[in-house]
Structures are given as C-alpha cells and as structure tokens.
Design a protein around this motif. Structure first.
Motif, PDB file in Angstrom:
ATOM      1  N   GLN A  24       0.826  -1.200   0.000  1.00  0.00           N
ATOM      2  CA  GLN A  24       0.000   0.000   0.000  1.00  0.00           C
ATOM      3  C   GLN A  24       0.865   1.257   0.000  1.00  0.00           C
ATOM      4  OE1 GLN A  24      -2.610  -0.344   3.378  1.00  0.00           O
ATOM      5  NE2 GLN A  24      -3.927  -1.847   2.405  1.00  0.00           N
ATOM      6  N   LEU A  25       1.942   1.228   0.777  1.00  0.00           N
ATOM      7  CA  LEU A  25       2.846   2.374   0.835  1.00  0.00           C
ATOM      8  C   LEU A  25       3.532   2.603  -0.504  1.00  0.00           C
ATOM      9  CD1 LEU A  25       4.469   1.846   4.362  1.00  0.00           C
ATOM     10  CD2 LEU A  25       2.766   3.558   3.701  1.00  0.00           C
ATOM     11  N   VAL A  26       3.874   1.514  -1.185  1.00  0.00           N
ATOM     12  CA  VAL A  26       4.504   1.631  -2.507  1.00  0.00           C
ATOM     13  C   VAL A  26       3.540   2.287  -3.482  1.00  0.00           C
ATOM     14  CG1 VAL A  26       5.361   0.343  -4.487  1.00  0.00           C
ATOM     15  CG2 VAL A  26       6.099  -0.285  -2.182  1.00  0.00           C
ATOM     16  N   ILE A  27       2.265   1.856  -3.461  1.00  0.00           N
ATOM     17  CA  ILE A  27       1.250   2.426  -4.352  1.00  0.00           C
ATOM     18  C   ILE A  27       1.044   3.915  -4.037  1.00  0.00           C
ATOM     19  CG2 ILE A  27      -1.187   2.370  -4.977  1.00  0.00           C
ATOM     20  CD1 ILE A  27      -1.103  -0.654  -4.533  1.00  0.00           C
ATOM     21  N   LEU A  28       0.998   4.240  -2.737  1.00  0.00           N
ATOM     22  CA  LEU A  28       0.818   5.629  -2.323  1.00  0.00           C
ATOM     23  C   LEU A  28       1.987   6.491  -2.796  1.00  0.00           C
ATOM     24  CD1 LEU A  28      -0.737   7.781  -0.738  1.00  0.00           C
ATOM     25  CD2 LEU A  28       0.529   7.069   1.311  1.00  0.00           C
ATOM     26  N   ARG A  29       3.184   5.957  -2.686  1.00  0.00           N
ATOM     27  CA  ARG A  29       4.367   6.709  -3.120  1.00  0.00           C
ATOM     28  C   ARG A  29       4.350   6.932  -4.623  1.00  0.00           C
ATOM     29  NH1 ARG A  29      10.725   5.182  -1.824  1.00  0.00           N
ATOM     30  NH2 ARG A  29      11.619   7.027  -2.849  1.00  0.00           N
ATOM     31  N   GLN A  30       3.938   5.921  -5.370  1.00  0.00           N
ATOM     32  CA  GLN A  30       3.849   6.070  -6.824  1.00  0.00           C
ATOM     33  C   GLN A  30       2.814   7.118  -7.199  1.00  0.00           C
ATOM     34  OE1 GLN A  30       3.024   2.047  -8.061  1.00  0.00           O
ATOM     35  NE2 GLN A  30       5.192   1.486  -8.204  1.00  0.00           N
ATOM     36  N   TRP A  31       1.699   7.154  -6.454  1.00  0.00           N
ATOM     37  CA  TRP A  31       0.651   8.135  -6.729  1.00  0.00           C
ATOM     38  C   TRP A  31       1.128   9.543  -6.401  1.00  0.00           C
ATOM     39  CZ3 TRP A  31      -2.003  11.621  -3.598  1.00  0.00           C
ATOM     40  CH2 TRP A  31      -3.101  12.241  -4.201  1.00  0.00           C
ATOM     41  N   CYS A  32       1.837   9.696  -5.299  1.00  0.00           N
ATOM     42  CA  CYS A  32       2.312  11.019  -4.886  1.00  0.00           C
ATOM     43  C   CYS A  32       3.334  11.584  -5.861  1.00  0.00           C
ATOM     44  CB  CYS A  32       2.936  10.938  -3.489  1.00  0.00           C
ATOM     45  SG  CYS A  32       1.741  10.688  -2.156  1.00  0.00           S
ATOM     46  N   GLY A  33       4.132  10.716  -6.468  1.00  0.00           N
ATOM     47  CA  GLY A  33       5.166  11.195  -7.372  1.00  0.00           C
ATOM     48  C   GLY A  33       6.443  11.534  -6.615  1.00  0.00           C
ATOM     49  N   ASP A  34       7.351  12.208  -7.312  1.00  0.00           N
ATOM     50  CA  ASP A  34       8.650  12.544  -6.727  1.00  0.00           C
ATOM     51  C   ASP A  34       8.540  13.770  -5.833  1.00  0.00           C
ATOM     52  OD1 ASP A  34      10.008  10.478  -8.093  1.00  0.00           O
ATOM     53  OD2 ASP A  34      10.112  11.710  -9.907  1.00  0.00           O
ATOM     54  N   ILE A  35       8.983  13.623  -4.593  1.00  0.00           N
ATOM     55  CA  ILE A  35       9.003  14.724  -3.627  1.00  0.00           C
ATOM     56  C   ILE A  35      10.459  15.011  -3.283  1.00  0.00           C
ATOM     57  CG2 ILE A  35       8.280  15.515  -1.344  1.00  0.00           C
ATOM     58  CD1 ILE A  35       5.883  13.652  -1.559  1.00  0.00           C
ATOM     59  N   TYR A  36      10.878  16.254  -3.548  1.00  0.00           N
ATOM     60  CA  TYR A  36      12.265  16.647  -3.334  1.00  0.00           C
ATOM     61  C   TYR A  36      12.342  17.590  -2.128  1.00  0.00           C
ATOM     62  CZ  TYR A  36      13.137  14.691  -7.966  1.00  0.00           C
ATOM     63  OH  TYR A  36      13.237  13.854  -9.051  1.00  0.00           O
ATOM     64  N   TRP A  37      12.583  17.005  -0.962  1.00  0.00           N
ATOM     65  CA  TRP A  37      12.611  17.802   0.269  1.00  0.00           C
ATOM     66  C   TRP A  37      13.784  18.769   0.289  1.00  0.00           C
ATOM     67  CZ3 TRP A  37       8.210  17.782   2.593  1.00  0.00           C
ATOM     68  CH2 TRP A  37       7.406  16.641   2.565  1.00  0.00           C
ATOM     69  N   ARG A  38      14.815  18.486  -0.481  1.00  0.00           N
ATOM     70  CA  ARG A  38      15.965  19.389  -0.478  1.00  0.00           C
ATOM     71  C   ARG A  38      15.593  20.773  -1.015  1.00  0.00           C
ATOM     72  NH1 ARG A  38      17.750  16.148  -5.163  1.00  0.00           N
ATOM     73  NH2 ARG A  38      17.805  17.475  -7.025  1.00  0.00           N
ATOM     74  N   GLU A  39      14.581  20.850  -1.863  1.00  0.00           N
ATOM     75  CA  GLU A  39      14.138  22.146  -2.361  1.00  0.00           C
ATOM     76  C   GLU A  39      13.572  22.994  -1.230  1.00  0.00           C
ATOM     77  OE1 GLU A  39      14.359  23.456  -5.647  1.00  0.00           O
ATOM     78  OE2 GLU A  39      15.784  21.791  -5.639  1.00  0.00           O
ATOM     79  N   ALA A  40      12.877  22.352  -0.303  1.00  0.00           N
ATOM     80  CA  ALA A  40      12.352  23.079   0.852  1.00  0.00           C
ATOM     81  C   ALA A  40      13.485  23.560   1.746  1.00  0.00           C
ATOM     82  CB  ALA A  40      11.390  22.189   1.635  1.00  0.00           C
ATOM     83  N   ILE A  41      14.464  22.694   1.974  1.00  0.00           N
ATOM     84  CA  ILE A  41      15.609  23.061   2.811  1.00  0.00           C
ATOM     85  C   ILE A  41      16.381  24.206   2.187  1.00  0.00           C
ATOM     86  CG2 ILE A  41      17.773  22.223   3.821  1.00  0.00           C
ATOM     87  CD1 ILE A  41      16.526  19.409   3.804  1.00  0.00           C
ATOM     88  N   LEU A  42      16.459  24.200   0.862  1.00  0.00           N
ATOM     89  CA  LEU A  42      17.236  25.202   0.138  1.00  0.00           C
ATOM     90  C   LEU A  42      16.559  26.568   0.125  1.00  0.00           C
ATOM     91  CD1 LEU A  42      19.742  25.673  -1.707  1.00  0.00           C
ATOM     92  CD2 LEU A  42      18.298  25.021  -3.639  1.00  0.00           C
ATOM     93  N   CYS A  43      15.234  26.594   0.013  1.00  0.00           N
ATOM     94  CA  CYS A  43      14.537  27.852  -0.254  1.00  0.00           C
ATOM     95  C   CYS A  43      13.729  28.433   0.898  1.00  0.00           C
ATOM     96  CB  CYS A  43      13.608  27.671  -1.458  1.00  0.00           C
ATOM     97  SG  CYS A  43      14.467  27.202  -2.979  1.00  0.00           S
ATOM     98  N   VAL A  44      13.332  27.615   1.861  1.00  0.00           N
ATOM     99  CA  VAL A  44      12.510  28.126   2.956  1.00  0.00           C
ATOM    100  C   VAL A  44      13.238  29.145   3.839  1.00  0.00           C
ATOM    101  CG1 VAL A  44      11.444  27.449   5.157  1.00  0.00           C
ATOM    102  CG2 VAL A  44      10.837  26.253   3.054  1.00  0.00           C
ATOM    103  N   PRO A  45      14.548  28.968   4.148  1.00  0.00           N
ATOM    104  CA  PRO A  45      15.221  29.975   4.979  1.00  0.00           C
ATOM    105  C   PRO A  45      15.086  31.390   4.440  1.00  0.00           C
ATOM    106  CG  PRO A  45      16.580  28.028   4.830  1.00  0.00           C
ATOM    107  CD  PRO A  45      15.432  27.812   3.889  1.00  0.00           C
ATOM    108  N   ALA A  46      15.134  31.554   3.128  1.00  0.00           N
ATOM    109  CA  ALA A  46      14.977  32.889   2.543  1.00  0.00           C
ATOM    110  C   ALA A  46      13.583  33.444   2.825  1.00  0.00           C
ATOM    111  CB  ALA A  46      15.225  32.835   1.040  1.00  0.00           C
ATOM    112  N   ILE A  47      12.579  32.577   2.818  1.00  0.00           N
ATOM    113  CA  ILE A  47      11.213  33.014   3.119  1.00  0.00           C
ATOM    114  C   ILE A  47      11.140  33.556   4.550  1.00  0.00           C
ATOM    115  CG2 ILE A  47       8.826  32.264   3.384  1.00  0.00           C
ATOM    116  CD1 ILE A  47       9.711  32.379   0.484  1.00  0.00           C
ATOM    117  N   ILE A  48      11.816  32.897   5.458  1.00  0.00           N
ATOM    118  CA  ILE A  48      11.828  33.355   6.851  1.00  0.00           C
ATOM    119  C   ILE A  48      12.496  34.725   6.952  1.00  0.00           C
ATOM    120  CG2 ILE A  48      12.685  32.843   9.175  1.00  0.00           C
ATOM    121  CD1 ILE A  48      12.488  29.859   8.432  1.00  0.00           C
TER     122      ILE A  48
END
Length: 326
Positions: free
Chosen positions: A6-30
C-alpha cells in the motif's frame, strides 16, 4: 493488501518529492517574512509572494547558469509589475497584452521548460500588478519590493547552497511541455487566457487574475491532459483552501501559528513541484490563503473566489483545447 505494498502504491501516486528544495529555499522566506514585518501589509505580501515564486526557480537552470532562471525571472517580474501597475487602468489593454504573453508562453513550451517557467512568472506578475493599478510612484515602489524579495531569495539560496552543496543540485531535467511548436496550441493559449480574464472581469470577480492563471496552467497540448490537469487542480485547490481556512478559523488570533503554517505550506510547495499535480495545487492554494490571512485579508472570501476562478479558468481551458483540437 499488505501495508508495504500500500505504501509503494501511495508513493507512486504522490510522485517525486524533493525535500531538499524546501531546505534550500525556505530559509529565505523566513528572512523575507522578518524584513516584511516592517512594511505595510500590501508591500509585505508583494515581497513574500515574489520570494516564493522566485524560490520555485531554484529547481531550474538557464543557459548553464545555476541560478539563471531565478535571476531572469526576477528581472522579468519587476518589469511586468511596473507595466502592469500602470496599464491596469485599461482592462482591454491588459487582456490583449496578457493574450500575447500567453501565446509566447505556449510557443516557448515546445522549446525549453526552463524558459517556459520564466515566462509563466512574468505573466503572473503582470496579471497581479494590473489588478492593483496605480500611478508611477506606486508602480516604482512595487517594482522595488519585487526586486528586493527576489534578490533576498536568490542571495539566501545561493549562500545556503555554498554552505551545504548536497542540497544545491537542480531537479532532473524534463522534456519540453509540447513535443513541437503547434500553432493551434499557441492560439489556444492566447484565447483561453484572454477569455478567462474577460469572464472574471465581467462578473467583477475579486482577484480576477486567478482565472487566467488557472487557464494558463491547466491548458496542455492535448485536451485529455488538460482535462486531467483541470480536475487535479480543482480537487487540490478545494482541499488546500479548506485545510488552510480551518486552521485560520481555529487559530485566527495566533499570528505565530499562522506564520508557521504559511512557512510549512511554502516548504511543501517547494518540495512537491514534481509530485502529483493535485498535491502541488493544494499546497499552492493553502499558501495563498495563509498569505492573505497574514496580510489581514478575508480567508473565507479568498477561498470562495479562488475556487470560482479555478472553475472559470479550468473550464475555459478545457473547452478551448477541445474546440481547437490541440
């Protein structure tokens, strides 16, 4: 079905999530949030929304320049904001210019996705600025804060990338939106965006720029893709707006929780640029609702108007796409 499957199917449905983009860009928002607290709410929203839009460009490169897409986008957004502020007094002129820009964006879609993204940001900046028409001094002031918000995002992002190189890699390249230049697709882009803006203006829809933006983002070279994208955007927008509105209703007196919620949804949007379009649309919608609330706007009205605009823009994009058989 086993939990692991079920987790594999959920991950395939969600697609690629790149958390590094959040780490890279959120500090500037703050940083931008802290700086914008010294400004009036309107200019604060201009700065934050610019930093957010430009931050999405960290996933792109342009002409072999790592931060090229962000830099060109900021310059184009500043010019578009200046022009939009001055031309907003003339709705018919705005419609014509927006249609021409949308046609150019559709043409670029067959060339390079990075340039397409830059053009998209320019159109959005023009539409938003034209909704708030003003004279030369205010137009110049808006341009300054667009440049300032974008510059802070680029500076903070580049600095963080130098300090933590592992998070600095751009996202994998994707094929151009259209496989080849199609005159029908170019015409469809111009017509759909112009009709969406005209319709929203005709019914005096608040924040009418959301309708042409939806049409621009939903329309795809094939009508089937446009329909699928339109449904995903509508469902995601409903979900994101409802969640954000509920949080605002529960914690409307707590500015800290609202700011934290805004930062979280912005981070999720950065991370989900390549994820399922419904999820991405939900994070964008929630971000806008929180941003309006922080700027002392009405989140309930924002949710209502955004849903109406999404329906208008999506329906027009799907219909025009089918009529022109793109």
């Amino acid at each position: 079905m086993p939990l692991k499957q079920q987790l594999v199917i959920l991950r395939q449905w969600c697609g690629d999530i790149y958390w590094r983009e959040a780490i890279l860009c959120v500090p500037a928002i703050i940083v931008v949030l802290a700086f914008s607290s010294l400004l009036n709410p309107i200019m604060a929203v201009v700065m934050i929304s610019t930093a957010f839009s430009v931050g999405l460009g960290a996933s792109h490169t342009l002409c072999s320049m790592r931060w090229g897409a962000m830099i060109v986008a900021v310059a184009g957004m500043a010019l578009a904001a200046f022009a939009g502020s001055l031309l907003g007094f003339y709705p018919s002129v705005v419609i014509v210019i927006t249609a021409l820009l949308a046609a150019a964006c559709a043409a670029i879609a067959s060339y390079d996705n990075n340039w397409w993204w830059v053009m998209l940001q320019i159109i959005i900046a023009f539409l938003v600025a034209s909704y708030f028409p003003n004279h030369l001094e205010h137009a110049a002031l808006r341009t300054v804060f667009v440049l300032l918000g974008g510059a802070l995002q680029i500076g903070c992002t580049a600095l963080l990338a130098r300090l933590i190189p592992n998070i600095a890699a751009p996202l994998p390249t994707t094929n151009p939106l259209a496989s080849s230049l199609s005159l029908r697709f170019v015409c469809a882009g111009a017509i759909a965006v112009a009709l969406a803006l005209y319709t929203a203006q005709s019914i005096s829809l608040k924040n009418d720029y959301w309708a042409p933006m939806s049409a621009l983002l939903i329309l795809r070279p094939t009508s089937q893709d446009s329909l699928k994208r339109g449904i995903n955007r509508l469902v995601g927008t409903v979900f994101g707006c409802c969640i954000a509105t509920l949080i605002i209703y529960l914690f409307h007196d707590n500015c800290v929780i609202l700011l934290i919620s805004l930062i979280i949804t912005i981070g999720l949007a950065f991370a989900m640029q390549r994820a399922h379009y419904g999820l991405y649309s939900g994070t964008i919608a929630a971000t806008i609702v929180f941003l309006i609330a922080v700027g002392h706007g009405d989140p309930i009205a924002t949710t209502e108007h955004r849903l109406i605009a999404t329906l208008i823009g999506g329906a027009i994009a799907i219909i025009v796409g089918r009529v022109l058989r793109v």
